[in-house]
Design a protein around this motif. Structure first.
Motif, short mmCIF file in Angstrom:
data_model
loop_
_atom_site.label_atom_id
_atom_site.label_comp_id
_atom_site.label_asym_id
_atom_site.label_seq_id
_atom_site.Cartn_x
_atom_site.Cartn_y
_atom_site.Cartn_z
N TYR A 35 -11.24 -7.55 -4.19
CA TYR A 35 -10.04 -7.51 -3.36
C TYR A 35 -9.96 -6.17 -2.63
O TYR A 35 -9.68 -6.12 -1.43
CB TYR A 35 -8.78 -7.72 -4.22
CG TYR A 35 -7.52 -7.72 -3.40
CD1 TYR A 35 -7.09 -8.86 -2.74
CD2 TYR A 35 -6.76 -6.56 -3.27
CE1 TYR A 35 -5.94 -8.85 -1.97
CE2 TYR A 35 -5.61 -6.55 -2.50
CZ TYR A 35 -5.21 -7.69 -1.85
OH TYR A 35 -4.07 -7.67 -1.08
N ARG A 36 -10.22 -5.09 -3.35
CA ARG A 36 -10.20 -3.75 -2.75
C ARG A 36 -11.19 -3.65 -1.60
O ARG A 36 -10.92 -3.01 -0.58
CB ARG A 36 -10.52 -2.71 -3.82
CG ARG A 36 -10.40 -1.28 -3.36
CD ARG A 36 -10.82 -0.31 -4.43
NE ARG A 36 -10.28 -0.70 -5.72
CZ ARG A 36 -9.64 0.10 -6.55
NH1 ARG A 36 -9.46 1.34 -6.24
NH2 ARG A 36 -9.19 -0.34 -7.70
N ARG A 38 -11.99 -6.01 0.28
CA ARG A 38 -11.56 -7.02 1.27
C ARG A 38 -12.50 -8.21 1.35
O ARG A 38 -12.61 -8.88 2.37
CB ARG A 38 -11.37 -6.39 2.64
CG ARG A 38 -10.26 -5.36 2.63
CD ARG A 38 -10.11 -4.70 3.98
NE ARG A 38 -9.01 -3.76 3.91
CZ ARG A 38 -8.02 -3.73 4.79
NH1 ARG A 38 -8.00 -4.56 5.78
NH2 ARG A 38 -7.06 -2.84 4.66
N ASP A 42 -5.70 -12.46 -0.88
CA ASP A 42 -4.69 -12.50 -1.94
C ASP A 42 -4.74 -13.84 -2.67
O ASP A 42 -4.70 -13.89 -3.90
CB ASP A 42 -3.29 -12.26 -1.35
CG ASP A 42 -2.20 -12.41 -2.39
OD1 ASP A 42 -2.26 -11.72 -3.42
OD2 ASP A 42 -1.30 -13.24 -2.18
N ASP A 68 -2.58 -6.17 0.61
CA ASP A 68 -3.03 -5.88 1.97
C ASP A 68 -2.07 -6.58 2.94
O ASP A 68 -2.28 -7.71 3.33
CB ASP A 68 -4.46 -6.39 2.15
CG ASP A 68 -5.06 -5.97 3.48
OD1 ASP A 68 -4.51 -5.06 4.13
OD2 ASP A 68 -6.09 -6.54 3.86
N TYR A 69 -0.98 -5.90 3.27
CA TYR A 69 0.08 -6.46 4.10
C TYR A 69 0.35 -5.48 5.23
O TYR A 69 0.83 -4.37 5.01
CB TYR A 69 1.33 -6.66 3.24
CG TYR A 69 2.42 -7.45 3.89
CD1 TYR A 69 2.35 -8.83 3.97
CD2 TYR A 69 3.54 -6.82 4.41
CE1 TYR A 69 3.37 -9.56 4.55
CE2 TYR A 69 4.57 -7.53 4.99
CZ TYR A 69 4.48 -8.91 5.05
OH TYR A 69 5.48 -9.64 5.63
N THR A 70 -0.02 -5.88 6.43
CA THR A 70 0.06 -4.98 7.57
C THR A 70 1.36 -5.14 8.35
O THR A 70 2.11 -6.11 8.15
CB THR A 70 -1.12 -5.23 8.53
OG1 THR A 70 -0.96 -6.55 9.08
CG2 THR A 70 -2.46 -5.12 7.83
#
Length: 90
Positions: A35-36, A38, A42, A68-70
């Motif tokens: 996850y880190r 990418r 999620d 990871d929410y931009t």
């Protein structure tokens, strides 16, 4: 897919000494690192670990990895919410 790790017995004993489930710890570590990097979304992260959103957030927080929410995600959700509300009012 099944993944098997061969650990020396003395190392396995050390890793189990505090009562942890080594299999779960290894799976969680893999999921967190992917996850880190990418390589996992999620949804994939949660599915791999069999967790709810809140549980997944706790695991990520424990490993200092954040959702990871931009800003673009936030704005897109805002536009979607506004268009959904406008459609309901018609």
């Amino acid at each position: 897919m099944t993944l098997t790790l061969d650990l020396p017995e003395d190392v396995a004993t050390i890793l189990r000494s505090d009562g942890r489930n080594i299999e779960q710890v290894a799976l969680e570590a893999l999921a967190v690192e992917e996850y880190r990097a990418r390589r996992l979304s999620d949804a994939h992260f949660r599915r791999l670990l069999g967790l709810s959103r809140m549980e997944a957030d706790r695991v990520r927080k424990n490993h200092c990895v954040w959702l990871d929410y931009t800003l673009e995600d936030f704005e897109r959700e805002g536009r979607t919410t506004c268009s959904d509300e406008a459609a309901r009012e018609k």
